[in-house]
Design a protein around this motif. Sequence first.
Motif, PDB file in Angstrom:
ATOM      1  N   ARG A 199       0.724  47.419 -19.170  1.00 12.19           N
ATOM      2  CA  ARG A 199      -0.173  48.375 -18.489  1.00 12.19           C
ATOM      3  C   ARG A 199      -0.231  49.696 -19.241  1.00 12.19           C
ATOM      4  NH1 ARG A 199      -1.477  46.837 -12.877  1.00 12.19           N
ATOM      5  NH2 ARG A 199      -2.233  48.960 -12.661  1.00 12.19           N
ATOM      6  N   VAL A 200       0.894  50.108 -19.774  1.00 14.44           N
ATOM      7  CA  VAL A 200       0.922  51.332 -20.587  1.00 14.44           C
ATOM      8  C   VAL A 200       0.033  51.142 -21.825  1.00 14.44           C
ATOM      9  CG1 VAL A 200       2.393  52.845 -21.986  1.00 14.44           C
ATOM     10  CG2 VAL A 200       3.231  51.991 -19.778  1.00 14.44           C
ATOM     11  N   ALA A 201       0.143  49.975 -22.446  1.00 15.13           N
ATOM     12  CA  ALA A 201      -0.677  49.690 -23.632  1.00 15.13           C
ATOM     13  C   ALA A 201      -2.162  49.624 -23.280  1.00 15.13           C
ATOM     14  CB  ALA A 201      -0.221  48.373 -24.275  1.00 15.13           C
ATOM     15  N   GLN A 202      -2.472  49.057 -22.123  1.00 16.07           N
ATOM     16  CA  GLN A 202      -3.873  48.989 -21.689  1.00 16.07           C
ATOM     17  C   GLN A 202      -4.466  50.383 -21.535  1.00 16.07           C
ATOM     18  OE1 GLN A 202      -4.261  46.436 -18.087  1.00 16.07           O
ATOM     19  NE2 GLN A 202      -2.560  45.298 -18.922  1.00 16.07           N
ATOM     20  N   ALA A 203      -3.679  51.281 -20.946  1.00 11.30           N
ATOM     21  CA  ALA A 203      -4.158  52.657 -20.752  1.00 11.30           C
ATOM     22  C   ALA A 203      -4.378  53.335 -22.105  1.00 11.30           C
ATOM     23  CB  ALA A 203      -3.160  53.446 -19.904  1.00 11.30           C
ATOM     24  N   ALA A 204      -3.456  53.122 -23.030  1.00 14.00           N
ATOM     25  CA  ALA A 204      -3.599  53.706 -24.374  1.00 14.00           C
ATOM     26  C   ALA A 204      -4.811  53.116 -25.081  1.00 14.00           C
ATOM     27  CB  ALA A 204      -2.339  53.466 -25.194  1.00 14.00           C
TER      28      ALA A 204
ATOM     29  N   LYS B 154      -7.580  52.020 -23.732  1.00 16.59           N
ATOM     30  CA  LYS B 154      -8.795  52.577 -23.146  1.00 16.59           C
ATOM     31  C   LYS B 154      -9.015  54.017 -23.606  1.00 16.59           C
ATOM     32  CE  LYS B 154     -10.939  52.605 -18.586  1.00 16.59           C
ATOM     33  NZ  LYS B 154     -10.825  52.056 -17.224  1.00 16.59           N
ATOM     34  N   GLU B 155      -7.911  54.735 -23.699  1.00 18.12           N
ATOM     35  CA  GLU B 155      -7.987  56.168 -23.993  1.00 18.12           C
ATOM     36  C   GLU B 155      -8.159  56.443 -25.479  1.00 18.12           C
ATOM     37  OE1 GLU B 155      -4.833  59.732 -23.934  1.00 18.12           O
ATOM     38  OE2 GLU B 155      -4.682  58.352 -22.225  1.00 18.12           O
ATOM     39  N   LYS B 156      -7.531  55.623 -26.304  1.00 18.41           N
ATOM     40  CA  LYS B 156      -7.325  56.009 -27.690  1.00 18.41           C
ATOM     41  C   LYS B 156      -7.734  54.959 -28.724  1.00 18.41           C
ATOM     42  CE  LYS B 156      -2.797  56.613 -28.316  1.00 18.41           C
ATOM     43  NZ  LYS B 156      -1.492  57.279 -28.395  1.00 18.41           N
TER      44      LYS B 156
END
Lengths: 114, 114
Positions: free
Chosen positions: A81-86, A88-90
């Motif tokens: 989930r942390v990787a998914q957020a990164a 999407k963001e970056k």
Amino acid sequence: MTSFAGTPAPPYYAVIFTSQRTDADDMPYHVMAERMLELAKQQPGYLGVESVRDANGVGITVSYWQDLESIRNWREASEHRVAQAAGKEKWYECYQARICRVERDYGHLDSSME
Amino acid sequence: MTSFAGTPAPPYYAVIFTSQRTDADDMPYHVMAERMLELAKQQPGYLGVESVRDANGVGITVSYWQDLESIRNWREASEHRVAQAAGKEKWYECYQARICRVERDYGHLDSSME
């Protein structure tokens, strides 16, 4: 690419992930992608992955899974989930994920690739 | 790549075609591939395609279709059958095709890519 995925007889499931990378630094992206692959392989129900990215930063990654529950568990895994957020963001300009039931397969595989 | 495929709400169908190119001359391969794409687009039930090949000649092409009948018709189209035979004989070291029912999709698309 990690060669062809040696999947069992259908039915099984696939996640088709199409993405366009941003210009953001490749190195930390690759570290994260490698780590996610390593984690995915440890997930129950993981069957394999096929992944290609071209020189323009467009990629298709298909991961194969035993059932929908395995996909759900992987999607909700905390480090993922942390990787998914990164992502999407970056890391991704844009992406599209499609969850599919593989109903039939056929091919012509060199024995060295299986 | 021909950008992201703008597919409708699921369910619809996908053919995931993973392949390893041989060393055989690229130019006639590209002519054939372009022609097949053009023909596919004219087929009833065609929804879109996403295709990536990397520098090592590994490719994933995903074509999207309204239903299984559209896929069957496309697979049996006469000019496509000739191309399939050439692919097996000459263009691909190996390949794997998977026919899937897309059950769910989600994404984060830049408006310029839709």
